[in-house]
Scaffold this active site. Sequence first.
Site, mmCIF file in Angstrom:
data_model
loop_
_atom_site.group_PDB
_atom_site.id
_atom_site.type_symbol
_atom_site.label_atom_id
_atom_site.label_comp_id
_atom_site.label_asym_id
_atom_site.label_seq_id
_atom_site.Cartn_x
_atom_site.Cartn_y
_atom_site.Cartn_z
ATOM 1 N N ILE A 192 -7.507 9.416 9.015
ATOM 2 C CA ILE A 192 -8.798 10.084 8.937
ATOM 3 C C ILE A 192 -9.875 9.051 9.275
ATOM 4 O O ILE A 192 -9.839 7.926 8.739
ATOM 5 C CB ILE A 192 -9.047 10.619 7.492
ATOM 6 N N TYR B 293 0.857 -1.202 0.000
ATOM 7 C CA TYR B 293 0.000 0.000 0.000
ATOM 8 C C TYR B 293 0.891 1.250 0.000
ATOM 9 O O TYR B 293 0.703 2.166 -0.813
ATOM 10 C CB TYR B 293 -0.906 -0.018 1.236
ATOM 11 N N GLY B 294 1.873 1.269 0.905
ATOM 12 C CA GLY B 294 2.769 2.431 0.986
ATOM 13 C C GLY B 294 3.520 2.651 -0.315
ATOM 14 O O GLY B 294 3.711 3.794 -0.747
#
Length: 255
Positions: A189, A156-157
């Site tokens: 978030i 993902y990174g």
Amino acid sequence: MTTTHGDGPAPAVIVTGAGTGIGQSTARAFAAGGARVLAVGRTESTLAETAAGHDGIQILAADITEQDAPARVVGHALAEFGRLDVLVNNAAIGVFGSLADLTPEGAEAQIRTNLLAPIFLAQAALDPLAESGGVVVNVGSSGATGLRSWPGNGVYGATKAGLDFLTRTWAVELAERGVRVVSLAPGVIDTGVGLRAGMDHESYQGFLKHIAGRTPSGRVGRPEEIAEWIVFLTRAESAFANGTVLSVDGGLSVT
Ligand SMILES: NC(=O)c1ccc[n+]([C@@H]2O[C@H](COP(=O)([O-])OP(=O)(O)OC[C@H]3O[C@@H](n4cnc5c(N)ncnc54)[C@H](OP(=O)(O)O)[C@@H]3O)[C@@H](O)[C@H]2O)c1
């Protein structure tokens, strides 16, 4: 491009992943500023929720990883709006796993969704964006900025770091065509994304609390706090921001 359009045509915006979280808030924030928005995602019901009560938002159910999706999405926006001013590459998926645990399916799905789809959407949008002097906003992640590592979330990174690299590269490549390219890198978030990535409710709440405790601002972020920055980066007032990767993360990445 400006979202306060005066007598000119209302700006036309594509937001991917607009059925939930940051994408939903971003679609609504653009619409509130007078833009016409095409909200894209795979799930028609969540897209309909995004659009409910917001006249400027139209929806298109599409899987952006499908080969014909970029042409379909951009073609739909042009057919509806007659122009394109902004592409927000927001849709992404996360499949946790360190190197030993990765599966080809999980790794490939992340690369297809988070990296290849934004590439070919931007390519499909290029001519209309050049015509309008438009903006591409890539949504990255503050966890993948700078020289950071991300144990347990490497693929993902890597997709997000790769997207930031494309932001810088496209900003230079597309400058002569009058297209700006920026990245917005959110911190943590509270969008429920952890639940969608397979965490149970208790673990996700524990994760949010842990991050809030480590964040200089003392809390996690809200989707609207990212949406406002995305909209602002596309406005005429932001015209000097180009190739920029902006972290909005309560200071987490500078600890
Ligand atoms: N939340 C955070 O803490 C955080 C932190 C850093 C960065 N970000 C980034 O911010 C962006 C939004 O995150 P979020 O938290 O709002 O996540 P989210 O609520 O899971 O939103 C992602 C959206 O992408 C859509 N999507 C996924 N695969 C798709 C596909 N193949 N085709 C079309 N749409 C697809 C999903 O809808 P469907 O499943 O219906 O298609 C979903 O609405 C992502 O780029 C994420 O990586 C989030």
